[in-house]
Design a protein around this motif. Structure first.
Motif, PDB file in Angstrom:
ATOM      1  N   GLY A 158       0.817  -1.216   0.000  1.00 47.40           N
ATOM      2  CA  GLY A 158       0.000   0.000   0.000  1.00 47.40           C
ATOM      3  C   GLY A 158       0.847   1.261   0.000  1.00 47.40           C
ATOM      4  O   GLY A 158       0.564   2.219  -0.727  1.00 47.40           O
ATOM      5  N   THR A 159       1.900   1.265   0.805  1.00 47.34           N
ATOM      6  CA  THR A 159       2.795   2.418   0.847  1.00 47.34           C
ATOM      7  C   THR A 159       3.468   2.636  -0.500  1.00 47.34           C
ATOM      8  O   THR A 159       3.537   3.767  -0.997  1.00 47.34           O
ATOM      9  N   GLU A 207       9.782  12.760  -0.253  1.00 48.06           N
ATOM     10  CA  GLU A 207       8.804  11.705   0.012  1.00 48.06           C
ATOM     11  C   GLU A 207       9.407  10.318  -0.214  1.00 48.06           C
ATOM     12  O   GLU A 207       9.041   9.360   0.462  1.00 48.06           O
ATOM     13  N   LEU A 222       0.861   3.975  -3.048  1.00 49.32           N
ATOM     14  CA  LEU A 222       0.579   5.401  -2.893  1.00 49.32           C
ATOM     15  C   LEU A 222       1.744   6.258  -3.382  1.00 49.32           C
ATOM     16  O   LEU A 222       1.537   7.308  -3.992  1.00 49.32           O
ATOM     17  N   ALA A 257       1.609   6.377  -7.161  1.00 51.03           N
ATOM     18  CA  ALA A 257       0.592   7.315  -7.635  1.00 51.03           C
ATOM     19  C   ALA A 257       1.080   8.753  -7.509  1.00 51.03           C
ATOM     20  O   ALA A 257       0.871   9.581  -8.412  1.00 51.03           O
ATOM     21  N   LEU A 258       1.746   9.072  -6.398  1.00 44.81           N
ATOM     22  CA  LEU A 258       2.298  10.410  -6.211  1.00 44.81           C
ATOM     23  C   LEU A 258       3.362  10.703  -7.263  1.00 44.81           C
ATOM     24  O   LEU A 258       3.409  11.792  -7.833  1.00 44.81           O
TER      25      LEU A 258
END
Length: 95
Positions: free
Chosen positions: A53-54, A84, A57, A60-61
């Motif tokens: 999941g990390t 990030e 995400l 996607a970023l």
């Protein structure tokens, strides 16, 4: 000093110490606590799902920031992406 102020000791309030160096009472209470991943493979699957999941995400970023950099030509988004990325790496290493 704590008792003179009218405060209850930690044992009376139900709080437990997790771990302090050199404290035998703390070591006994920490050994009474269940292990973090005591459920076996279920804990490993949850950890794996959290990692996926990390990474998802972050992907996607990355996709959105890369599209913004291509569209506008501003490189400031890449600085955000680099910071990030460090957060993601440290999060994954910690798990």
């Amino acid at each position: 000093m704590i008792r003179s102020a009218g405060l209850k000791p930690f044992e009376a309030t139900g709080l437990k110490f997790v771990r302090l160096r050199g404290c035998a009472a703390c070591a006994r209470s920490a050994s009474a606590l269940p292990a973090e991943n005591s459920s076996g493979s279920r804990g490993r699957w949850r950890d794996f799902a959290a990692r996926v999941g990390t990474c998802g995400l972050f992907a996607a970023l990355t996709w959105r920031i890369a599209a913004d950099v291509v569209a506008t030509g501003r490189l400031t988004g890449l600085l955000l992406l680099a910071s990030e990325f460090l957060v993601v790496v440290l999060t994954l290493v910690r798990r």
